[in-house]
Design a protein around this motif. Structure first.
Motif, PDB file in Angstrom:
ATOM      1  N   LYS A  71      53.992 -11.621  32.118  1.00  0.00           N
ATOM      2  CA  LYS A  71      53.422 -10.514  32.494  1.00  0.00           C
ATOM      3  C   LYS A  71      54.523  -9.674  33.670  1.00  0.00           C
ATOM      4  CE  LYS A  71      48.732 -11.146  30.841  1.00  0.00           C
ATOM      5  NZ  LYS A  71      47.170 -11.234  31.285  1.00  0.00           N
ATOM      6  N   SER A  74      56.938  -7.812  32.169  1.00  0.00           N
ATOM      7  CA  SER A  74      56.452  -6.877  31.583  1.00  0.00           C
ATOM      8  C   SER A  74      56.305  -5.390  32.712  1.00  0.00           C
ATOM      9  CB  SER A  74      54.749  -6.798  31.034  1.00  0.00           C
ATOM     10  OG  SER A  74      54.822  -7.917  30.061  1.00  0.00           O
ATOM     11  N   LYS A 108      38.580 -12.373  25.834  1.00  0.00           N
ATOM     12  CA  LYS A 108      39.856 -11.703  26.352  1.00  0.00           C
ATOM     13  C   LYS A 108      40.712 -12.661  25.358  1.00  0.00           C
ATOM     14  CE  LYS A 108      39.278  -9.545  30.631  1.00  0.00           C
ATOM     15  NZ  LYS A 108      39.889  -9.808  32.028  1.00  0.00           N
ATOM     16  N   ARG A 109      41.813 -11.824  24.780  1.00  0.00           N
ATOM     17  CA  ARG A 109      42.885 -12.522  24.155  1.00  0.00           C
ATOM     18  C   ARG A 109      44.145 -12.751  25.013  1.00  0.00           C
ATOM     19  NH1 ARG A 109      42.580 -12.088  17.973  1.00  0.00           N
ATOM     20  NH2 ARG A 109      44.402 -13.165  18.338  1.00  0.00           N
ATOM     21  N   VAL A 110      44.856 -13.419  24.654  1.00  0.00           N
ATOM     22  CA  VAL A 110      46.136 -13.603  25.407  1.00  0.00           C
ATOM     23  C   VAL A 110      47.064 -12.480  24.784  1.00  0.00           C
ATOM     24  CG1 VAL A 110      48.078 -14.967  25.555  1.00  0.00           C
ATOM     25  CG2 VAL A 110      45.871 -16.103  25.837  1.00  0.00           C
ATOM     26  N   LYS A 111      47.880 -11.787  25.617  1.00  0.00           N
ATOM     27  CA  LYS A 111      48.649 -10.737  24.913  1.00  0.00           C
ATOM     28  C   LYS A 111      49.778 -10.561  25.757  1.00  0.00           C
ATOM     29  CE  LYS A 111      44.350  -7.599  24.273  1.00  0.00           C
ATOM     30  NZ  LYS A 111      43.589  -6.447  24.938  1.00  0.00           N
ATOM     31  N   VAL A 112      51.047 -10.343  24.791  1.00  0.00           N
ATOM     32  CA  VAL A 112      52.258 -10.040  25.423  1.00  0.00           C
ATOM     33  C   VAL A 112      52.688  -8.872  24.830  1.00  0.00           C
ATOM     34  CG1 VAL A 112      54.617 -11.112  25.722  1.00  0.00           C
ATOM     35  CG2 VAL A 112      52.328 -12.631  25.868  1.00  0.00           C
ATOM     36  N   SER A 113      53.315  -8.062  25.679  1.00  0.00           N
ATOM     37  CA  SER A 113      53.842  -6.811  25.046  1.00  0.00           C
ATOM     38  C   SER A 113      54.987  -7.142  24.183  1.00  0.00           C
ATOM     39  CB  SER A 113      54.419  -5.872  26.212  1.00  0.00           C
ATOM     40  OG  SER A 113      55.844  -6.319  26.679  1.00  0.00           O
ATOM     41  N   THR A 114      55.082  -6.391  22.749  1.00  0.00           N
ATOM     42  CA  THR A 114      56.179  -6.442  21.885  1.00  0.00           C
ATOM     43  C   THR A 114      57.340  -6.409  22.665  1.00  0.00           C
ATOM     44  OG1 THR A 114      54.373  -5.293  20.491  1.00  0.00           O
ATOM     45  CG2 THR A 114      56.953  -5.280  19.721  1.00  0.00           C
ATOM     46  N   SER A 133      46.622 -19.730  23.100  1.00  0.00           N
ATOM     47  CA  SER A 133      45.467 -19.022  23.250  1.00  0.00           C
ATOM     48  C   SER A 133      44.736 -19.576  24.500  1.00  0.00           C
ATOM     49  CB  SER A 133      44.527 -18.597  22.146  1.00  0.00           C
ATOM     50  OG  SER A 133      43.801 -20.172  21.751  1.00  0.00           O
TER      51      SER A 133
END
Length: 188
Positions: A71, A74, A108-114, A133
């Motif tokens: 993050k 990011s 909440k979900r684990v999110k990483v930018s493309t 996750s």
């Protein structure tokens, strides 16, 4: 002033780094194949420093990063979008969260930018990518807690067994001891 880890280890093959301090290598890490980096301290680390660290790890084949570090990367999207991926030998990239949200935030979900994933994997298109996750981390923590609780229970049972054996020995000693004549009449 914040601390630093300064490393000179040209033959280093594997590294697990978990710290809030900066990490700087003073040699090319030609033999480094497996790296696990866990950093979460925004006062010292930022996207630029994370990108610099990843550039130094360019030879790794197996890379594990914590979500919080990713993050931070990011926040540096404009700069990394202009740079090629540092990894040309990567076979596996794994990203996992260190901190699991509280139960009321568990949806909440684990999110990483493309863009970040592309930056990390573009140089190694055949590399596998695993995003762990929050649920998987929670399950792992629960399993570890269950194992620890079982070990504590076993230790307590062993202590109770020793105490029971001692108590049995005390009772047998009292039963086996002959009663002397007149000891029952002492109250008269």
């Amino acid at each position: 002033m914040y601390g630093k880890h300064l490393v000179t280890a040209p033959n280093l093959a594997s590294l697990v780094f978990e710290s809030s301090y900066l990490l700087k290598f003073y040699t090319d890490l030609c033999y480094l194949e497996k790296v696990d980096v866990c950093i979460n301290y925004r006062d010292v680390w930022n996207g630029c420093r994370v990108a610099e660290l990843l550039q130094q790890l360019h030879n790794v084949k197996f890379l594990t990063l914590n979500l919080e570090l990713v993050k931070m990367l990011s926040s540096y999207l404009e700069q990394i979008s202009l740079q090629p991926s540092p990894f040309s030998n990567l076979k596996s990239l794994k990203i996992y969260p260190v901190y699991v949200p509280s139960d009321d935030e568990s949806h909440k979900r684990v999110k990483v930018s493309t863009e970040v994933i592309n930056y990390l994997l573009d140089g190694s298109p055949t590399a596998t990518f695993t995003l762990i996750s929050y649920e998987e981390i929670k399950e792992k923590q629960q399993k570890v807690q269950a194992i620890e609780n079982a070990a504590k229970a076993q230790k307590l049972m062993a202590k109770l067994q020793v105490m029971l054996e001692q108590e049995k020995a005390n009772i047998e000693t009292c039963v086996d001891r002959p009663i002397e004549a007149g000891t029952l009449d002492q109250g008269n």
